[in-house]
Scaffold this motif. Sequence first.
Motif, PDB file in Angstrom:
ATOM      1  N   PHE A 270       0.831  -1.199   0.000  1.00 60.89           N
ATOM      2  CA  PHE A 270       0.000   0.000   0.000  1.00 60.89           C
ATOM      3  C   PHE A 270       0.871   1.257   0.000  1.00 60.89           C
ATOM      4  CE2 PHE A 270      -3.251   2.935   1.685  1.00 60.89           C
ATOM      5  CZ  PHE A 270      -4.329   2.576   0.901  1.00 60.89           C
ATOM      6  N   HIS A 271       1.924   1.223   0.795  1.00 60.90           N
ATOM      7  CA  HIS A 271       2.872   2.343   0.897  1.00 60.90           C
ATOM      8  C   HIS A 271       3.520   2.627  -0.457  1.00 60.90           C
ATOM      9  CE1 HIS A 271       6.121   4.562   3.229  1.00 60.90           C
ATOM     10  NE2 HIS A 271       6.730   4.360   2.079  1.00 60.90           N
ATOM     11  N   GLU A 272       4.061   1.590  -1.082  1.00 59.43           N
ATOM     12  CA  GLU A 272       4.762   1.786  -2.350  1.00 59.43           C
ATOM     13  C   GLU A 272       3.802   2.108  -3.493  1.00 59.43           C
ATOM     14  OE1 GLU A 272       7.872   2.135  -2.318  1.00 59.43           O
ATOM     15  OE2 GLU A 272       8.154   1.419  -0.269  1.00 59.43           O
ATOM     16  N   ALA A 273       2.613   1.518  -3.463  1.00 62.47           N
ATOM     17  CA  ALA A 273       1.626   1.848  -4.497  1.00 62.47           C
ATOM     18  C   ALA A 273       1.223   3.317  -4.421  1.00 62.47           C
ATOM     19  CB  ALA A 273       0.394   0.953  -4.349  1.00 62.47           C
TER      20      ALA A 273
ATOM     21  N   ALA B 112       8.895  15.582  -4.119  1.00 59.32           N
ATOM     22  CA  ALA B 112       8.752  15.594  -2.661  1.00 59.32           C
ATOM     23  C   ALA B 112       7.365  15.116  -2.239  1.00 59.32           C
ATOM     24  CB  ALA B 112       9.021  17.002  -2.131  1.00 59.32           C
ATOM     25  N   TRP B 113       6.329  15.564  -2.963  1.00 61.97           N
ATOM     26  CA  TRP B 113       4.974  15.091  -2.656  1.00 61.97           C
ATOM     27  C   TRP B 113       4.864  13.593  -2.893  1.00 61.97           C
ATOM     28  CZ3 TRP B 113       1.739  17.150   0.392  1.00 61.97           C
ATOM     29  CH2 TRP B 113       1.605  18.541   0.487  1.00 61.97           C
ATOM     30  N   MET B 114       5.488  13.122  -3.949  1.00 65.32           N
ATOM     31  CA  MET B 114       5.506  11.687  -4.204  1.00 65.32           C
ATOM     32  C   MET B 114       6.135  10.947  -3.028  1.00 65.32           C
ATOM     33  SD  MET B 114       7.783   9.043  -5.251  1.00 65.32           S
ATOM     34  CE  MET B 114       9.086   9.721  -6.262  1.00 65.32           C
ATOM     35  N   GLY B 115       7.227  11.487  -2.499  1.00 63.39           N
ATOM     36  CA  GLY B 115       7.890  10.859  -1.359  1.00 63.39           C
ATOM     37  C   GLY B 115       7.048  10.854  -0.105  1.00 63.39           C
ATOM     38  N   CYS B 116       6.233  11.890   0.064  1.00 60.98           N
ATOM     39  CA  CYS B 116       5.408  11.993   1.275  1.00 60.98           C
ATOM     40  C   CYS B 116       4.180  11.090   1.240  1.00 60.98           C
ATOM     41  CB  CYS B 116       4.963  13.440   1.481  1.00 60.98           C
ATOM     42  SG  CYS B 116       6.304  14.579   1.884  1.00 60.98           S
TER      43      CYS B 116
ATOM     44  N   ALA C 244      -0.137   7.100   3.203  1.00 59.35           N
ATOM     45  CA  ALA C 244      -0.863   5.854   2.968  1.00 59.35           C
ATOM     46  C   ALA C 244      -0.915   5.013   4.238  1.00 59.35           C
ATOM     47  CB  ALA C 244      -0.193   5.064   1.839  1.00 59.35           C
ATOM     48  N   ASN C 245       0.193   4.972   4.966  1.00 54.37           N
ATOM     49  CA  ASN C 245       0.196   4.237   6.242  1.00 54.37           C
ATOM     50  C   ASN C 245      -0.722   4.893   7.264  1.00 54.37           C
ATOM     51  OD1 ASN C 245       3.612   3.784   5.530  1.00 54.37           O
ATOM     52  ND2 ASN C 245       2.125   2.118   5.546  1.00 54.37           N
ATOM     53  N   LEU C 246      -0.748   6.226   7.276  1.00 52.10           N
ATOM     54  CA  LEU C 246      -1.668   6.933   8.163  1.00 52.10           C
ATOM     55  C   LEU C 246      -3.112   6.572   7.828  1.00 52.10           C
ATOM     56  CD1 LEU C 246      -2.399   9.044  10.318  1.00 52.10           C
ATOM     57  CD2 LEU C 246      -2.188  10.800   8.538  1.00 52.10           C
ATOM     58  N   PHE C 247      -3.419   6.469   6.554  1.00 50.31           N
ATOM     59  CA  PHE C 247      -4.773   6.089   6.133  1.00 50.31           C
ATOM     60  C   PHE C 247      -5.150   4.723   6.710  1.00 50.31           C
ATOM     61  CE2 PHE C 247      -7.466   3.799   3.084  1.00 50.31           C
ATOM     62  CZ  PHE C 247      -8.587   4.632   3.066  1.00 50.31           C
ATOM     63  N   LEU C 248      -4.230   3.754   6.642  1.00 49.70           N
ATOM     64  CA  LEU C 248      -4.529   2.423   7.170  1.00 49.70           C
ATOM     65  C   LEU C 248      -4.629   2.435   8.690  1.00 49.70           C
ATOM     66  CD1 LEU C 248      -2.419   0.059   4.881  1.00 49.70           C
ATOM     67  CD2 LEU C 248      -4.864   0.562   4.792  1.00 49.70           C
TER      68      LEU C 248
ATOM     69  N   LEU D 104       5.449   1.905  10.448  1.00 52.55           N
ATOM     70  CA  LEU D 104       5.956   2.345   9.154  1.00 52.55           C
ATOM     71  C   LEU D 104       5.807   3.850   8.964  1.00 52.55           C
ATOM     72  CD1 LEU D 104       4.692  -0.539   6.830  1.00 52.55           C
ATOM     73  CD2 LEU D 104       7.034  -0.121   7.613  1.00 52.55           C
ATOM     74  N   MET D 105       4.692   4.396   9.440  1.00 53.12           N
ATOM     75  CA  MET D 105       4.480   5.834   9.295  1.00 53.12           C
ATOM     76  C   MET D 105       5.516   6.620  10.101  1.00 53.12           C
ATOM     77  SD  MET D 105       1.174   8.181  10.308  1.00 53.12           S
ATOM     78  CE  MET D 105       1.600   8.161  12.059  1.00 53.12           C
ATOM     79  N   VAL D 106       5.686   6.251  11.364  1.00 50.89           N
ATOM     80  CA  VAL D 106       6.629   6.975  12.230  1.00 50.89           C
ATOM     81  C   VAL D 106       8.049   6.839  11.692  1.00 50.89           C
ATOM     82  CG1 VAL D 106       7.647   7.064  14.537  1.00 50.89           C
ATOM     83  CG2 VAL D 106       5.165   6.800  14.278  1.00 50.89           C
ATOM     84  N   LEU D 107       8.429   5.618  11.315  1.00 48.46           N
ATOM     85  CA  LEU D 107       9.782   5.397  10.810  1.00 48.46           C
ATOM     86  C   LEU D 107      10.049   6.223   9.556  1.00 48.46           C
ATOM     87  CD1 LEU D 107      12.423   3.799  11.029  1.00 48.46           C
ATOM     88  CD2 LEU D 107      11.360   2.013   9.640  1.00 48.46           C
ATOM     89  N   ASN D 108       9.089   6.241   8.640  1.00 47.73           N
ATOM     90  CA  ASN D 108       9.308   6.942   7.380  1.00 47.73           C
ATOM     91  C   ASN D 108       9.154   8.451   7.489  1.00 47.73           C
ATOM     92  OD1 ASN D 108       9.815   5.130   4.903  1.00 47.73           O
ATOM     93  ND2 ASN D 108       8.317   3.982   6.112  1.00 47.73           N
ATOM     94  N   LEU D 109       8.675   8.938   8.629  1.00 46.41           N
ATOM     95  CA  LEU D 109       8.600  10.383   8.833  1.00 46.41           C
ATOM     96  C   LEU D 109       9.887  10.965   9.410  1.00 46.41           C
ATOM     97  CD1 LEU D 109       4.940  10.999  10.072  1.00 46.41           C
ATOM     98  CD2 LEU D 109       5.969  11.682   7.900  1.00 46.41           C
ATOM     99  N   PHE D 110      10.882  10.127   9.683  1.00 41.57           N
ATOM    100  CA  PHE D 110      12.175  10.665  10.099  1.00 41.57           C
ATOM    101  C   PHE D 110      12.686  11.599   8.998  1.00 41.57           C
ATOM    102  CE2 PHE D 110      12.302   7.582  13.436  1.00 41.57           C
ATOM    103  CZ  PHE D 110      13.247   8.053  14.342  1.00 41.57           C
TER     104      PHE D 110
END
Length: 232
Positions: free
Chosen positions: A20-23, A93-97, A102-106, A160-166
């Motif tokens: 879901f994250h990568e999609a 940058a938006w693509m990266g965010c 997506a993880n927040l949505f789940l 995943l959300m917290v980790l990727n928000l570093f």
Amino acid sequence: MSTILWGLAWYFIFVISATFHEAAHAWAAKRAGDLTAYSGGQVSLNPVPHMKREPWGMIILPLIAVFLIGWPFGYASTPYSVDWAQRHPRRAAWMGCMGPLANLFLVLVSVLAIKAGIEGGVFLQPTSIGFRNLVDPAVPGVWTAAAAFISLLFSMNLILMVLNLFPLPPFDGSNIIALILPAGAARGYSRFIRNPILGFGGFLIAWFLFRPLFQVIFPFVVNLIYPGSNYS
């Protein structure tokens, strides 16, 4: 349930969440004009294209971790055009965010499912809360599996959300800075954070900081779900 079975359940949730994250990354890139991931089949909730791109990160390493420590440790990635990213740094940058979003949505879907289940009488607030039991079944059977699924989905996606928000490379949060920079500076910043040495350093910093940070965030979010529970 045995440690291995729990580990396989975690792996199943990891695959769903990483896909879901990568999609989301791939979909955002396509919308912003880069068809690289779309051409590779990554604009999809089918995990197979993502697994084919990163077999080590999505299959081999996580399954080895499951059998060694009972927890999947892996990674995934979405291809994009570096030339496109340089021409359109804010779009990139938006693509990266979009991955953490997506993880927040789940996470929010999981919370809504918990609330709906409690209101519907099929779930109960547990007396002991953890990553694997954010909610208990009110009746045995299918609702036991549903409670476990929702608990794992919530926990994995919050992780995943917290980790990727570093805000450090190689994590998605490093893209946030480019959103507030002028276009020229954003291009220079994007080139700068692609340095692999910075990515290695960012990973090491996150490795040491994630656990103490998440030990604060997880109870905070749980107390939002169950006000007055004073979970710590």
